[in-house]
Design an enzyme around this catalytic site. Structure first.
Site, PDB file in Angstrom:
ATOM      1  N   CYS A   1      -8.384  -0.520   1.188  1.00  6.69           N
ATOM      2  CA  CYS A   1      -9.803  -0.811   1.409  1.00  6.69           C
ATOM      3  C   CYS A   1     -10.605   0.486   1.527  1.00  6.69           C
ATOM      4  CB  CYS A   1      -9.977  -1.657   2.671  1.00  6.69           C
ATOM      5  SG  CYS A   1     -11.701  -2.027   3.033  1.00  6.69           S
ATOM      6  N   CYS A  10     -13.379   0.459   4.129  1.00  2.00           N
ATOM      7  CA  CYS A  10     -12.907   0.606   5.516  1.00  2.00           C
ATOM      8  C   CYS A  10     -12.493   2.048   5.805  1.00  2.00           C
ATOM      9  CB  CYS A  10     -11.681  -0.274   5.795  1.00  2.00           C
ATOM     10  SG  CYS A  10     -11.727  -1.917   5.106  1.00  2.00           S
ATOM     11  N   ASP A  11     -11.756   2.656   4.897  1.00  2.00           N
ATOM     12  CA  ASP A  11     -11.072   3.908   5.215  1.00  2.00           C
ATOM     13  C   ASP A  11     -11.587   5.146   4.477  1.00  2.00           C
ATOM     14  OD1 ASP A  11      -9.397   2.530   6.957  1.00  2.00           O
ATOM     15  OD2 ASP A  11      -8.000   2.013   5.366  1.00  2.00           O
TER      16      ASP A  11
END
Ligand code: NDP
Length: 318
Positions: A141, A144-145
């Site tokens: 992701c 997200c990261d």
């Protein structure tokens, strides 16, 4: 508490899955006195428990770790009486109400309404080194990261819309993005392809397959096999800090497919802008019905919608 064995328990609202969608549905359903039971699945807390830091969920100005946030969501649902249980739904009969769900192959529950929040599982390549670096360089992701790789070199695997979108997103943060594509063309839409080809710091490596990841402190390099000519292969090593998988997701809808309409990839089809499925009294929320956004906040919002619809449905019945 474990699922009770050998008795047919009756519940008003059964929520299946415990990501942001499931727990949010639990918060709303318990506050509406539906006495919901959540069957949490194999990975209580869902995909976010495999993420390190979450910086894009509103309300956490300093960010929060995935497992902590999911623990807080669970506590919030339990505060209003939501009954969270470990277990997986192994069989469903949604032919008629009350719906009948089998937990762990042995315990049956009858439910007046069902909220499916089982999520989607990111596909991985299946390499040993990929498993080793999950959470320390390997991610599925970028939204997200990606932030943790600002100014660094990363690679994205895949040639579809997700891969191109993730590569473009990362290009805005990272020094260089390698897009590793196994074929000699991208499967993504023309618009997405153009975006990738027009971004200077994305290098597309066509006909490359990942052999392994290496590094002393998390991911530091990736060894690729490059197809050269008809039968020749060549090893290539790239220096990267982050390795992002974007080779598709598998929506966890298999156990409901006999009754619930899904698209060709298995995503549950809901009426536009609602969690309503083709079966009255069965609602779907979160990633299992969303191939597009797949964010914790959009999942949570759809969980809220599902609980409100379940409440309306049960009120109409009674
Ligand atoms: P796709 O299934 O479309 O693409 C998966 C990609 O991963 C393909 O390029 C595939 O290669 C590659 N791949 C699969 N397995 C491997 C492997 N083992 N090794 C290397 N590469 C592999 O998935 P997406 O997640 O990209 O998209 C899913 C759906 O969501 C699509 O319909 C897409 O259009 C849609 N979507 C739309 C968006 C938008 O409109 N903004 C954004 C994101 C997704 P190959 O081509 O060789 O099979």
């Amino acid at each position: 508490m474990n699922v009770k064995e050998n008795t047919i328990e009756k519940v008003k609202c059964l929520i299946i899955g415990s990501g942001p969608a499931g727990y949010t549905a639990g918060i709303y359903a318990s506050r509406a006195n539906l006495n919901p039971v959540i069957i949490e699945g194999l990975q209580p807390g869902g995909q976010l428990t495999t993420t390190t830091e979450i910086d894009n969920f509103p309300g956490y100005p300093k960010g929060i770790s995935g497992p902590v946030m999911m623990g807080e969501l669970k506590k919030q649902a339990e505060r209003f009486g939501c009954d969270c249980r470990w277990g997986i739904v192994s069989k469903s009969n949604l032919e008629q109400r009350p719906f009948r769900l089998t937990i762990d192959g042995k315990t049956e529950i009858e439910a007046e309404s069902v909220i499916i929040a089982t999520g989607a599982t990111a596909k991985y390549l299946g390499l040993e080194s990929e498993e080793k670096y999950k959470g320390s360089g390997v991610s599925a992701c970028a939204t997200c990261d990606g932030f943790f790789y600002r100014g660094k070199n990363v690679a994205v695997v895949g040639g579809g819309d997700t891969a191109c979108e993730e590569a473009s997103y990362l290009a805005g943060l990272c020094k260089k993005v390698y897009l590793i594509v196994r074929k000699d063309y991208l499967r993504a839409s023309k618009a997405m392809q153009e975006r990738v080809f027009n971004t200077q710091n994305i290098e597309v490596l066509f006909e490359h397959n990942t052999k392994e990841l290496s590094g002393e402190n998390g991911v530091e390099a990736c060894t690729l096999i490059k197809k050269a000519g008809t039968s020749m292969e060549q090893e290539v090593k790239i220096d990267i800090d982050g390795f992002f998988l974007a080779i598709g997701h598998h929506p966890n809808s298999d156990v409901f497919k006999k009754y619930i309409d899904t698209d060709e990839q298995g995503y549950i089809i809901t009426q536009a802008g609602t969690p309503i499925t083709n079966v009255k009294g069965v609602f779907a929320c979160g990633d299992v019905q969303d191939p597009n956004y797949r964010q914790a906040i959009t999942s949570a919002a759809s969980g809220c919608q599902a609980a409100i619809e379940a409440e309306r449905y049960l009120a109409e019945l009674n």
